[in-house]
Design an enzyme around this catalytic site. Structure first.
Site, PDB file in Angstrom:
ATOM      1  N   VAL A 230     -17.920  45.161 -29.620  1.00 26.25           N
ATOM      2  CA  VAL A 230     -17.624  44.301 -28.266  1.00 26.25           C
ATOM      3  C   VAL A 230     -18.158  45.378 -27.232  1.00 26.25           C
ATOM      4  O   VAL A 230     -17.868  46.568 -26.969  1.00 26.25           O
ATOM      5  CB  VAL A 230     -16.041  44.222 -28.039  1.00 26.25           C
ATOM      6  CG1 VAL A 230     -15.613  43.443 -26.807  1.00 26.25           C
ATOM      7  CG2 VAL A 230     -15.490  43.382 -29.161  1.00 26.25           C
TER       8      VAL A 230
ATOM      9  N   ASN B 217     -10.104  55.899 -31.621  1.00 24.53           N
ATOM     10  CA  ASN B 217      -9.665  55.106 -30.912  1.00 24.53           C
ATOM     11  C   ASN B 217      -9.726  53.903 -32.100  1.00 24.53           C
ATOM     12  O   ASN B 217      -8.865  53.141 -32.384  1.00 24.53           O
ATOM     13  CB  ASN B 217     -10.477  54.655 -29.856  1.00 24.53           C
ATOM     14  CG  ASN B 217     -10.120  55.392 -28.831  1.00 24.53           C
ATOM     15  OD1 ASN B 217      -8.919  56.158 -28.690  1.00 24.53           O
ATOM     16  ND2 ASN B 217     -10.878  55.808 -27.715  1.00 24.53           N
TER      17      ASN B 217
ATOM     18  N   ASN C 292     -14.224  58.416 -34.891  1.00 26.24           N
ATOM     19  CA  ASN C 292     -13.796  57.399 -33.822  1.00 26.24           C
ATOM     20  C   ASN C 292     -12.256  57.174 -33.976  1.00 26.24           C
ATOM     21  O   ASN C 292     -11.930  56.198 -34.305  1.00 26.24           O
ATOM     22  CB  ASN C 292     -14.479  55.990 -34.286  1.00 26.24           C
ATOM     23  CG  ASN C 292     -14.494  55.128 -33.183  1.00 26.24           C
ATOM     24  OD1 ASN C 292     -13.548  54.965 -32.315  1.00 26.24           O
ATOM     25  ND2 ASN C 292     -15.359  54.017 -33.478  1.00 26.24           N
TER      26      ASN C 292
ATOM     27  N   GLY D 149      -8.542  41.610 -26.199  1.00 25.17           N
ATOM     28  CA  GLY D 149      -8.343  40.944 -27.573  1.00 25.17           C
ATOM     29  C   GLY D 149      -9.378  40.405 -28.209  1.00 25.17           C
ATOM     30  O   GLY D 149      -9.292  39.987 -29.259  1.00 25.17           O
TER      31      GLY D 149
ATOM     32  N   TYR E 232      -7.257  50.403 -36.113  1.00 21.73           N
ATOM     33  CA  TYR E 232      -7.083  49.562 -37.590  1.00 21.73           C
ATOM     34  C   TYR E 232      -5.799  49.938 -38.164  1.00 21.73           C
ATOM     35  O   TYR E 232      -5.198  48.874 -38.663  1.00 21.73           O
ATOM     36  CB  TYR E 232      -8.436  50.068 -38.048  1.00 21.73           C
ATOM     37  CG  TYR E 232      -9.770  49.796 -37.592  1.00 21.73           C
ATOM     38  CD1 TYR E 232      -9.903  48.644 -37.175  1.00 21.73           C
ATOM     39  CD2 TYR E 232     -10.874  50.625 -37.903  1.00 21.73           C
ATOM     40  CE1 TYR E 232     -11.291  48.280 -36.583  1.00 21.73           C
ATOM     41  CE2 TYR E 232     -11.985  50.249 -37.494  1.00 21.73           C
ATOM     42  CZ  TYR E 232     -12.136  49.160 -36.769  1.00 21.73           C
ATOM     43  OH  TYR E 232     -13.510  48.880 -36.477  1.00 21.73           O
TER      44      TYR E 232
ATOM     45  N   GLY F 298     -11.856  42.210 -30.015  1.00 22.59           N
ATOM     46  CA  GLY F 298     -11.802  42.794 -31.299  1.00 22.59           C
ATOM     47  C   GLY F 298     -10.880  42.375 -32.134  1.00 22.59           C
ATOM     48  O   GLY F 298     -11.124  41.953 -33.423  1.00 22.59           O
TER      49      GLY F 298
END
Length: 169
Positions: free
Chosen positions: A98, A137, A135, A106, A142, A108
């Site tokens: 994104v 973030n 990564n 919202g 996740y 992702g």
């Protein structure tokens, strides 16, 4: 498509399946992702080669796009795989991206939820993807959604000339 356009429009964006005419926009997003991942030197995809893989005689993958104000601002590219242990197909997310200006609204999450619902609809036993270890973030995002980052697994890869040499050996 499981998620209706009305579900996302109220958030200011919509999800839709990619069409052949979107390949140039998808390649542009792939290049942006590669810059973010510091891997731009590896990108060789063209709109024409992507079109063949997504919409040719034997499609290798599918893509879902996120649009905001008529512009493609994100994508998820995925394909089917198979789990021998489960004896079921799986859904593998190759890339999710994104654009930075459209994050935190919202998109992702909606793309991932859509693919999760698609995996359930298709009878998949797994929905999987990889994440770069630096990564933080993305890893946090996740994990908050319930994903488990598999610490004991490593990706093995042979590409390019190495693959050609191996195939000839």
């Amino acid at each position: 498509m499981t998620q209706t356009l009305e579900d996302t429009r109220k958030s200011g964006f919509m999800l839709r399946p990619a069409a052949a005419a979107d390949c140039a926009a998808i390649v542009g997003l792939i290049r942006e992702l590669a810059v973010f991942e510091q891997l731009e030197h590896m990108v060789v995809v063209t709109p024409e080669s992507l079109r063949e893989q997504l919409f040719g005689a034997r499609p290798a993958a599918e893509a879902v796009l996120a649009e905001r104000d008529g512009a493609v601002v994100g994508f998820a590219l995925f394909f089917s795989n198979f789990s021998t242990f489960l004896g079921k197909p799986g859904l593998y997310l190759e890339d999710l991206y994104v654009q930075p200006a459209h994050r935190q609204c919202g998109i992702g999450k909606a793309l991932l939820q859509h693919l999760g619902a698609l995996a359930v609809e298709r009878g998949c036993g797994r929905f999987e993807w990889s994440v770069l270890d630096w990564n933080a973030n993305a890893i946090s995002f996740y994990e908050k959604m319930g994903a488990v980052v598999m610490p004991d697994w490593r990706i093995c890869r042979i590409t390019g000339e190495s693959l050609q040499r191996y195939a000839r050996s």
